[in-house]
Design a protein around this motif. Structure first.
Motif, PDB file in Angstrom:
ATOM      1  N   GLY A  15       0.810  -1.222   0.000  1.00 49.75           N
ATOM      2  CA  GLY A  15       0.000   0.000   0.000  1.00 49.75           C
ATOM      3  C   GLY A  15       0.837   1.262   0.000  1.00 49.75           C
ATOM      4  O   GLY A  15       0.525   2.223   0.695  1.00 49.75           O
ATOM      5  N   VAL A  36      -3.434  -5.384   0.294  1.00 50.10           N
ATOM      6  CA  VAL A  36      -2.875  -5.823   1.584  1.00 50.10           C
ATOM      7  C   VAL A  36      -1.478  -5.229   1.743  1.00 50.10           C
ATOM      8  O   VAL A  36      -0.784  -4.960   0.763  1.00 50.10           O
ATOM      9  CB  VAL A  36      -2.785  -7.368   1.686  1.00 50.10           C
ATOM     10  CG1 VAL A  36      -4.159  -7.984   1.702  1.00 50.10           C
ATOM     11  CG2 VAL A  36      -1.933  -7.949   0.563  1.00 50.10           C
ATOM     12  N   ASP A  37      -1.111  -5.019   2.974  1.00 47.20           N
ATOM     13  CA  ASP A  37       0.233  -4.502   3.240  1.00 47.20           C
ATOM     14  C   ASP A  37       0.792  -5.197   4.470  1.00 47.20           C
ATOM     15  O   ASP A  37       0.051  -5.558   5.387  1.00 47.20           O
ATOM     16  CB  ASP A  37       0.185  -2.985   3.476  1.00 47.20           C
ATOM     17  CG  ASP A  37       1.559  -2.353   3.332  1.00 47.20           C
ATOM     18  OD1 ASP A  37       1.804  -1.702   2.301  1.00 47.20           O
ATOM     19  OD2 ASP A  37       2.408  -2.536   4.237  1.00 47.20           O
ATOM     20  N   LYS A  39       2.570  -3.870   6.655  1.00 46.57           N
ATOM     21  CA  LYS A  39       2.465  -2.987   7.824  1.00 46.57           C
ATOM     22  C   LYS A  39       0.993  -2.790   8.200  1.00 46.57           C
ATOM     23  O   LYS A  39       0.123  -2.830   7.338  1.00 46.57           O
ATOM     24  CB  LYS A  39       3.069  -1.602   7.502  1.00 46.57           C
ATOM     25  CG  LYS A  39       4.574  -1.629   7.299  1.00 46.57           C
ATOM     26  CD  LYS A  39       5.148  -0.227   7.336  1.00 46.57           C
ATOM     27  CE  LYS A  39       4.584   0.679   6.273  1.00 46.57           C
ATOM     28  NZ  LYS A  39       5.112   0.495   4.933  1.00 46.57           N
ATOM     29  N   GLN A  47       8.209   9.441   3.693  1.00 43.33           N
ATOM     30  CA  GLN A  47       8.991   8.943   2.567  1.00 43.33           C
ATOM     31  C   GLN A  47       8.905   9.876   1.370  1.00 43.33           C
ATOM     32  O   GLN A  47       9.160   9.476   0.244  1.00 43.33           O
ATOM     33  CB  GLN A  47       8.526   7.535   2.183  1.00 43.33           C
ATOM     34  CG  GLN A  47       9.083   6.500   3.127  1.00 43.33           C
ATOM     35  CD  GLN A  47       8.681   5.101   2.770  1.00 43.33           C
ATOM     36  OE1 GLN A  47       8.358   4.336   3.653  1.00 43.33           O
ATOM     37  NE2 GLN A  47       8.677   4.744   1.505  1.00 43.33           N
ATOM     38  N   ALA A  50       8.745  16.187  -1.117  1.00 42.55           N
ATOM     39  CA  ALA A  50       8.417  17.025  -2.276  1.00 42.55           C
ATOM     40  C   ALA A  50       7.703  16.158  -3.297  1.00 42.55           C
ATOM     41  O   ALA A  50       8.006  14.982  -3.439  1.00 42.55           O
ATOM     42  CB  ALA A  50       9.680  17.601  -2.885  1.00 42.55           C
TER      43      ALA A  50
HETATM   44  C1  FAD Z   1      13.533   9.027   3.139  1.00 40.29           C
HETATM   45  C2  FAD Z   1      12.824   9.029   1.810  1.00 40.29           C
HETATM   46  C3  FAD Z   1      12.511  10.246   1.226  1.00 40.29           C
HETATM   47  C4  FAD Z   1      11.860  10.287  -0.005  1.00 40.29           C
HETATM   48  N1  FAD Z   1      11.524  11.491  -0.544  1.00 40.29           N
HETATM   49  C5  FAD Z   1      10.798  11.547  -1.679  1.00 40.29           C
HETATM   50  C6  FAD Z   1      10.316  12.783  -2.185  1.00 40.29           C
HETATM   51  O1  FAD Z   1      10.552  13.836  -1.620  1.00 40.29           O
HETATM   52  N2  FAD Z   1       9.590  12.765  -3.323  1.00 40.29           N
HETATM   53  C7  FAD Z   1       9.287  11.599  -3.966  1.00 40.29           C
HETATM   54  O2  FAD Z   1       8.603  11.653  -5.002  1.00 40.29           O
HETATM   55  N3  FAD Z   1       9.731  10.413  -3.521  1.00 40.29           N
HETATM   56  C8  FAD Z   1      10.460  10.351  -2.384  1.00 40.29           C
HETATM   57  N4  FAD Z   1      10.884   9.147  -1.899  1.00 40.29           N
HETATM   58  C9  FAD Z   1      10.629   7.959  -2.694  1.00 40.29           C
HETATM   59  C10 FAD Z   1       9.192   7.481  -2.496  1.00 40.29           C
HETATM   60  O3  FAD Z   1       8.896   7.337  -1.146  1.00 40.29           O
HETATM   61  C11 FAD Z   1       9.101   6.120  -3.221  1.00 40.29           C
HETATM   62  O4  FAD Z   1       9.451   6.289  -4.570  1.00 40.29           O
HETATM   63  C12 FAD Z   1       7.720   5.579  -3.127  1.00 40.29           C
HETATM   64  O5  FAD Z   1       7.353   5.384  -1.789  1.00 40.29           O
HETATM   65  C13 FAD Z   1       7.668   4.238  -3.864  1.00 40.29           C
HETATM   66  O6  FAD Z   1       6.354   3.787  -3.823  1.00 40.29           O
HETATM   67  P1  FAD Z   1       6.025   2.270  -3.965  1.00 40.29           P
HETATM   68  O7  FAD Z   1       4.552   2.128  -3.821  1.00 40.29           O
HETATM   69  O8  FAD Z   1       6.654   1.743  -5.199  1.00 40.29           O
HETATM   70  O9  FAD Z   1       6.805   1.530  -2.782  1.00 40.29           O
HETATM   71  P2  FAD Z   1       6.733   1.739  -1.201  1.00 40.29           P
HETATM   72  O10 FAD Z   1       6.332   3.119  -0.805  1.00 40.29           O
HETATM   73  O11 FAD Z   1       8.027   1.190  -0.675  1.00 40.29           O
HETATM   74  O12 FAD Z   1       5.557   0.775  -0.767  1.00 40.29           O
HETATM   75  C14 FAD Z   1       5.701  -0.627  -0.781  1.00 40.29           C
HETATM   76  C15 FAD Z   1       4.697  -1.173   0.223  1.00 40.29           C
HETATM   77  O13 FAD Z   1       4.685  -2.590   0.084  1.00 40.29           O
HETATM   78  C16 FAD Z   1       4.641  -3.168   1.382  1.00 40.29           C
HETATM   79  N5  FAD Z   1       5.211  -4.500   1.241  1.00 40.29           N
HETATM   80  C17 FAD Z   1       6.476  -4.811   0.870  1.00 40.29           C
HETATM   81  N6  FAD Z   1       6.609  -6.141   0.817  1.00 40.29           N
HETATM   82  C18 FAD Z   1       5.405  -6.665   1.154  1.00 40.29           C
HETATM   83  C19 FAD Z   1       4.917  -7.996   1.269  1.00 40.29           C
HETATM   84  N7  FAD Z   1       5.701  -9.052   1.023  1.00 40.29           N
HETATM   85  N8  FAD Z   1       3.644  -8.178   1.623  1.00 40.29           N
HETATM   86  C20 FAD Z   1       2.847  -7.100   1.871  1.00 40.29           C
HETATM   87  N9  FAD Z   1       3.244  -5.822   1.779  1.00 40.29           N
HETATM   88  C21 FAD Z   1       4.509  -5.615   1.415  1.00 40.29           C
HETATM   89  C22 FAD Z   1       5.459  -2.238   2.254  1.00 40.29           C
HETATM   90  O14 FAD Z   1       5.082  -2.357   3.616  1.00 40.29           O
HETATM   91  C23 FAD Z   1       5.082  -0.876   1.670  1.00 40.29           C
HETATM   92  O15 FAD Z   1       3.998  -0.278   2.332  1.00 40.29           O
HETATM   93  C24 FAD Z   1      11.548   9.066  -0.677  1.00 40.29           C
HETATM   94  C25 FAD Z   1      11.893   7.846  -0.088  1.00 40.29           C
HETATM   95  C26 FAD Z   1      12.506   7.816   1.148  1.00 40.29           C
HETATM   96  C27 FAD Z   1      12.820   6.474   1.779  1.00 40.29           C
END
Ligand code: FAD
Length: 164
Positions: A15, A36-37, A39, A47, A50
């Motif tokens: 999520g 599902v997540d 967490k 995270q 900006a």
């Molecule tokens: C410190 C930090 C600062 C950032 N700053 C910026 C910013 O300023 N601007 C920006 O655009 N981006 C920023 N980012 C990047 C941005 O947060 C990520 O690009 C974005 O969160 C990616 O989204 P996602 O949905 O792909 O993955 P994620 O946000 O990592 O979400 C993945 C989800 O999957 C869940 N998950 C993983 N494995 C499983 C499993 N096996 N079963 C169930 N659930 C699972 C996790 O719990 C998590 O909630 C930053 C990242 C960090 C760490």
């Protein structure tokens, strides 16, 4: 834990922004999802600090751009103020600190030029040796180009170098 529906067309695992956006997009198209997540709640550390223009376009299309914008800095807050943490000898003057901080732009320009002209970023970091060899050669090529360009500029023949 929330009860999980007995059936859905798509199971979304994770999520984060991708999973949540996918759930909204599919939901709007009438496709049922279960998300599902691992967490139980939202991330405990922010995270993102900006959100870029393209992402805001999507948020606008999805209807919550104003809500996201309201959570950010107030509209009148200047975003062109830079803050630096500096490490240096105690006697370093402010002028010197500003000069060093200002050098950042020239350094970044060098990186950009080396990426454009010598493929500095065209690698996959699979091993230290390969990365080191690639970066060294790309920087050498960039230095050669810069030196050649400077020499030709001195001769007043820069146009010939730029147009190849
Ligand atoms: C410190 C930090 C600062 C950032 N700053 C910026 C910013 O300023 N601007 C920006 O655009 N981006 C920023 N980012 C990047 C941005 O947060 C990520 O690009 C974005 O969160 C990616 O989204 P996602 O949905 O792909 O993955 P994620 O946000 O990592 O979400 C993945 C989800 O999957 C869940 N998950 C993983 N494995 C499983 C499993 N096996 N079963 C169930 N659930 C699972 C996790 O719990 C998590 O909630 C930053 C990242 C960090 C760490």
């Amino acid at each position: 834990m929330t009860d999980i529906p007995a059936s859905a067309s798509v199971l979304i695992v994770g999520g984060g922004p991708c999973g949540l956006t996918l759930a909204i997009e599919l939901g709007r198209r009438g496709i049922s999802t279960v998300l599902v997540d691992a967490k139980e709640g939202t991330a405990f550390n922010p995270q993102a600090n900006a959100t870029q223009a393209r992402t805001m376009e999507h948020f606008r299309r999805l209807g919550f751009a104003d809500e996201i914008r309201a959570l950010g800095l107030p509209p009148h807050h200047p975003t062109d103020i830079a803050y630096y943490v500096c490490f240096g000898p105690a006697g370093t003057s402010q002028v010197e600190l500003v000069q060093v901080a200002g050098a950042r732009w020239a350094i970044e320009e060098c990186f950009q030029t080396a990426k454009n002209e010598a493929g500095l970023d065209q690698y996959q970091v699979r091993s230290w040796r390969a990365w080191h060899a690639h970066i060294t050669l790309a920087m050498l090529a960039a230095a050669y180009l810069a030196a050649t360009r400077a020499r030709e500029a001195e001769k007043g023949d820069l146009a010939a170098v730029v147009t190849g």
